[in-house]
Enzyme design. Structure first.
Site, mmCIF file in Angstrom:
data_model
loop_
_atom_site.group_PDB
_atom_site.id
_atom_site.type_symbol
_atom_site.label_atom_id
_atom_site.label_comp_id
_atom_site.label_asym_id
_atom_site.label_seq_id
_atom_site.Cartn_x
_atom_site.Cartn_y
_atom_site.Cartn_z
ATOM 1 N N ASP A 705 95.181 0.628 -72.636
ATOM 2 C CA ASP A 705 96.642 0.656 -72.664
ATOM 3 C C ASP A 705 97.193 1.685 -71.689
ATOM 4 O OD1 ASP A 705 98.932 -0.566 -74.050
ATOM 5 O OD2 ASP A 705 99.381 1.499 -74.648
ATOM 6 N N THR A 973 96.639 7.339 -74.276
ATOM 7 C CA THR A 973 98.099 7.344 -74.408
ATOM 8 C C THR A 973 98.607 6.418 -75.506
ATOM 9 O OG1 THR A 973 98.236 5.681 -72.668
ATOM 10 C CG2 THR A 973 98.494 7.971 -72.010
ATOM 11 N N CYS A 974 97.915 5.276 -75.733
ATOM 12 C CA CYS A 974 98.423 4.344 -76.729
ATOM 13 C C CYS A 974 98.347 4.924 -78.135
ATOM 14 C CB CYS A 974 97.670 3.021 -76.662
ATOM 15 S SG CYS A 974 95.890 3.188 -76.708
ATOM 16 N N HIS A 975 97.512 5.954 -78.334
ATOM 17 C CA HIS A 975 97.386 6.573 -79.655
ATOM 18 C C HIS A 975 97.843 8.033 -79.661
ATOM 19 C CE1 HIS A 975 95.249 3.081 -81.144
ATOM 20 N NE2 HIS A 975 94.412 3.145 -80.111
#
Length: 1006
Positions: A705, A973-975
């Site tokens: 992501d 970054t997505c988490h």
């Protein structure tokens, strides 16, 4: 030609004297011997018959009511050239209280409300179709008739050649009474029929006409026949109290005694000192100030009376002496009828009757007994005395049930029960003013609600009879009062009763035609504060209860159907409150139960996605998928009604939508724009909207992501840079706008819009430095001067100064010619160089703002907008306010680093007091503001804070697996996951953090 039964109380006292004049007729009518008839001046005869209670005259007959019995006399006409004899009708046991003679026969009304028809042979028969109705008023024209019932229903029958029945174009004539459904809900005070036209008057003084209009007798300004009831707008607010119809003309009387006439004027019957037709109601000027108390129309002449002076005036056709002035002429102005001297002193005028070629006046000796409305002739309405009888039980339950059924099954009766009659406010009824007495409504319904037996019966009648009867396309705005009354009634009910009626009411409101919707919304906008708040509370609480049930119940499609209707009403009221600037906040509409429903959908979706195999093996997967679809369908229906969603719920819905699959962009880092534009050109709308975005780079093709966030970060940086020549910028280069003369091809704006829509659809915060005006325009909200001030403070504030300038703006020597983006523009092309004055400065500023933010960029913006909505569903965008849309797409700049620290969680070996964590926060606190922003970008892929604030950033920190002192911190970054090596010193940690946040992730600058 008396065309209606009069609304005065004449039946309680017998006539003391009858005067008549006009065409030759049997002396004394057979009521008295000829020698008992006195001959006065100008052909006026007078006599004192016994027990005449009422009478009527038509083309062929004159009829008298004596002691409840009817006698009729055949009049001379072309086919019958001699005097008939007075004949008593055979009526069995019926006692008659009203008779109306028409073209060839008559209509009779018995005391019990039964209607009988007399044919041209003077034979009577009961009218079939109204046997179970209590009729209170009757009227007839040449070949058609009308009847008004106690519960406010209007029935029509007879010839329909000109639409005089009001049933609609193409409807055939009928011998059986038909309900005039278009008048449902209008509380009527009087009905009247002319030759081939019809009129009714509401309790609020609103006048409706239909039928033949060849001479303008409908007062609508033209000569077109009307086949359905039509409001005579020019008589609105004139406080009309009675109407009378002639052959082809009409007269109305207002409360103050003013007479209006319209229609055929060929015989002077309009009284306007001319023989012209009038297509609009016109005041009879000669009667101005006379305080006329009665007006009645014959076929071609008109009579009026003035109680205070005991005078009668006549005008129109007098060729057979029916004007009572001794001359056989046409008279176009009112002239006094020369009555006998005793009429002036001993008697009072109680009723005027104008026939085909005859005129009559009934007199009574009861001096001082003013004409009073007859309650038995009015529709049944609810009042305090009736409610008190119900509550006290002084009436039997059988009688109470009957009254409840009559009032609460009839939209007209209920509507007419709560008019604000003080100062005649109900006579001001219009699209702006509903005429309701809100206090009376509240106290009346409160009394009813205290008695469980009464209110249960009321609810049953309202649900089973009233609501199903409501007309979706009411003829007059008065009918819409019901939609204001019923919420107040429903509000005090028990939950089950409230739920059923609220849903039914919502369905009826939504079923209204657009014109009725518009008026109802205007009424809502003008409701008293407590009423408006109660209206919101009713539908808000009902919707919240239903959503709560959906979140815990299994599949219940009945609730799923019922819920959106209630929420749609809330959305309508919300829009009204915003437009009218009412003091009701957005929070009054929010339903927090939606958040719980979203959580249930998210949990269900996670079960479907993550535990498919287990649920499949246990045989529960089909039920689980059905439940997921059920929640998803409900939320999709609700999301287009965003007033009930708080911002958190809106963001949650967007984040947890069910996707159809994956849309891939495969890009070269060195050719981002070229590659993405190429692929976006060929992408379908479905793929862009329904599939989640995955970005791959040809350099490594890793699925992460991080790529998507890096893509949006860099592609928007490139597009919004001055070198792209895509946009223009304000003076301090902080905000951009569309150019008036684009230097790139139009397609680029379409693709730019597509990228913005794609970012929005994928919950990505991007660098889009536009003023709020852009987001308003996407939502079809008109930009304002404040938006121009945001983009160009100097220009915007200058325009504000012009608006606020207290002296003469002319002194500024400005005109409507402006210069913008290198182009000179005439804001008013019709008048080049027009000077700005105090009178037109608002127009000048509005046009200036409109040109910059709308007209000058119209072509380019439409391309951008078309691309934007190719990539995302319109309903998702429209659930947001302009400020919210900007926040979702661009984020905000409220960098609360303390909240970031408070919300951080630790995994693995790390905990809040771990030495490495302590060092990390010491280093972080020492970073510059820009370095902290760079860290946020490194952690989340976003330069700005999400719209929900820093509390929406849930940073997790864990040790980096298998590291050396040379490794940099890494972020998923997505988490929002930070993987942090355990460094030996604060100095090393600081150096590595700064190096990491400046890393380009494979992008480089030339």
């Amino acid at each position: 030609m008396q065309r209606h039964c009069w609304s005065l109380k004449v039946s309680s006292v017998s006539c003391n004297m009858l005067c008549y004049w006009g065409a030759q007729v049997r002396e004394g009518f057979g009521l008295l011997q000829p020698d008992k008839v006195k001959h006065g001046k100008c052909g006026i005869r007078s006599m004192c018959p016994k027990s005449v209670e009422d009478m009527s005259a038509g083309r062929s007959f004159v009829g008298f009511i004596r002691d409840g019995k009817v006698s009729v006399l055949r009049l001379r006409d072309e086919d019958y050239n001699h005097d008939g004899k007075l004949k008593q009708l055979q009526l069995k046991n019926d006692r008659i209280r009203s008779i109306v003679c028409g073209g060839a026969g008559a209509v009779l009304l018995a005391n019990g409300g039964r209607v009988l028809i007399m044919d041209k042979s003077a034979v009577c028969r009961p009218l079939k179709g109204l046997e179970n109705r209590q009729v209170i008023q009757i009227t007839c024209g040449d070949q058609h008739s009308m009847a008004l019932t106690k519960d406010g229903q209007l029935f029509v029958w007879g010839e329909n050649s000109h639409g005089q029945l009001g049933l609609g174009k193409g409807e055939l004539s009928t011998l059986s009474p038909q309900p005039l459904k278009s008048m449902c809900g209008i509380p009527l005070a009087q009905i009247s029929a002319g030759g081939d036209h019809s009129f009714v008057l509401s309790l609020s003084g609103v006048v409706f006409g239909w039928g033949k209009n060849s001479a303008g007798q409908l007062g609508l300004g033209d000569t077109t026949d009307r086949h359905v009831p039509t409001v005579v707008n020019s008589l609105n607010r004139k406080k009309t109290v009675s109407i009378s119809c002639g052959g082809e003309h009409t007269a109305t009387l207002s409360k103050g005694g003013t007479v209006f006439t319209f229609g055929s004027g060929g015989f002077g019957q309009l009284g306007h000192n001319s023989f012209k037709d009038e297509h609009h109601p016109r005041v009879v000027a000669e009667l101005w100030g006379s305080k006329v108390s009665q007006v009645t129309c014959g076929r071609r002449h008109t009579l009026v009376s003035v109680s205070s002076s005991k005078l009668i005036y006549s005008f129109g056709c007098g060729m057979q002496g029916q004007l009572g002035n001794g001359e056989m002429i046409k008279q176009s102005v009112p002239f006094q009828v020369d009555l006998a001297t005793e009429c002036d002193h001993k008697y009072m005028i109680k009723k005027l009757i104008a026939g085909e070629n005859h005129s009559f006046a009934l007199f009574f000796k009861e001096l001082g007994n003013e004409s009073k409305p007859n309650p038995s002739r009015g529709i049944l309405t609810l009042d305090d005395r009736m409610i008190d009888r119900w509550v006290s039980g002084s009436d039997s339950w059988k009688v109470i049930k009957k009254d409840i059924n009559t009032v609460f099954s009839s939209a007209a009766s209920l509507n007419g029960s709560f008019l604000k009659t003080s100062c005649d406010e109900h006579c001001q009824t219009s699209v702006e003013h509903c005429g309701l007495d809100f206090d009376l409504v509240k106290t009346s319904f409160a009394k009813l609600s205290e008695n469980e037996r009464l209110i249960s019966e009321v609810v049953k009648v309202v649900q089973q009879k009233l609501l199903p009867s409501l007309n979706r396309n009411p003829t007059g705005v008065e009918a819409l009062r019901l939609y204001l009354l019923l919420p107040e009634l429903i509000r005090g009910l028990q939950e089950q009763q409230r739920t059923e009626l609220t849903g039914a009411l919502a369905s009826k409101i939504l079923d209204l035609k657009p014109a009725a919707h518009k008026v109802l919304e205007t009424y809502w906008s003008k409701l008293p504060d407590d009423w408006l708040k109660n209206l919101v509370d009713l539908f808000q609480k009902e919707s919240a209860m239903l959503i709560g049930r959906i979140a815990v119940d299994k599949l219940n499609w009945e609730i799923a159907t019922h819920l959106p209707k209630c929420v749609r009403i809330l959305q309508m009221v919300y829009q009204v409150c915003r437009s009218a600037h009412r003091d009701i906040t957005k929070s009054d509409f929010i339903i927090h139960e939606v958040n719980a429903l979203l959580d249930v959908l998210q949990t269900t979706s996670e079960d479907v996605n993550n535990n498919w195999q287990w649920f499949n093996l246990s045989g529960q997967i089909n039920a689980l998928v059905a439940q997921q679809n059920y929640y998803d369908i409900i939320l999709k229906n609700l999301i287009s009604l965003p007033c009930i969603f708080n911002l958190e719920a809106k963001c949650s819905y967007m984040k947890n939508r069910v996707w159809q699959g994956c849309f891939q962009l495969i890009l070269r880092r060195t050719a981002l724009l070229e590659d993405c534009f190429c692929q976006l050109r060929t992408a379908t709308q479905q793929h862009l909207r329904e599939y989640w975005l995955a970005v791959f780079y040809t350099e490594d093709m890793r699925k992460t992501d991080v790529n998507k966030r890096d893509f949006f970060l860099n592609v928007f940086k490139e597009l919004c840079a001055p070198e792209s020549r895509l946009l223009m910028y304000n003076d301090n280069k902080t905000l951009s706008w569309f150019p008036t003369k684009p230097s790139v091809e139009k397609e680029k704006y379409f693709l730019f819009g597509t990228l913005c829509g794609l970012a929005f659809n994928n919950n990505s915060v991007v660098n889009l430095p536009f003023p709020l005006a852009l987001f308003k325009k996407l939502l079809n909200v008109k930009p304002s001067l404040e938006d121009l001030i945001e983009f160009s403070p100097v220009l915007g504030k200058s325009l504000r100064y012009i608006l606020d300038y207290s002296d003469d703006v002319k002194e500024m020597n400005m005109n409507f010619t402006i210069s913008w983006d290198g182009t000179e523009v005439e804001l008013d092309p019709a008048e080049p160089g027009k000077i700005v004055t105090n009178y037109n400065r608002t127009e000048f500023v509005d046009k200036y703002v409109d040109y910059i933010l709308n007209k000058s960029v119209e072509e380019v913006f439409e391309e951008f907008k078309r691309g934007f909505f190719k990539a995302c569903h319109r309903f998702l965008v429209e659930m947001l306010e302009p400020e919210e849309l900007r926040g979702v797409l661009v984020g905000n700049e409220e960098y609360d680093w303390d909240i970031l620290k408070q919300n951080t969680t630790y995994e693995g070996l790390f905990y809040a007091e771990h030495p490495t964590i302590i060092l990390f926060w010491e280093v972080f606190d020492e970073l510059t503001p820009n370095e902290k922003k760079a860290f946020l970008l490194f952690l989340t892929g976003f330069e700005k804070v999400p719209i929900l604030g820093m509390s929406a950033v849930k940073m997790r920190v864990r040790p980096l697996f298998s590291f050396t002192q040379d490794h940099l911190p890494e972020a998923l970054t997505c988490h929002a996951l930070l993987e942090l090596p355990i460094y030996q010193s604060k100095k090393i940690l600081r150096a590595k953090v700064i190096e990491a946040i400046n890393h380009k992730r494979g992008f480089w600058e030339e």
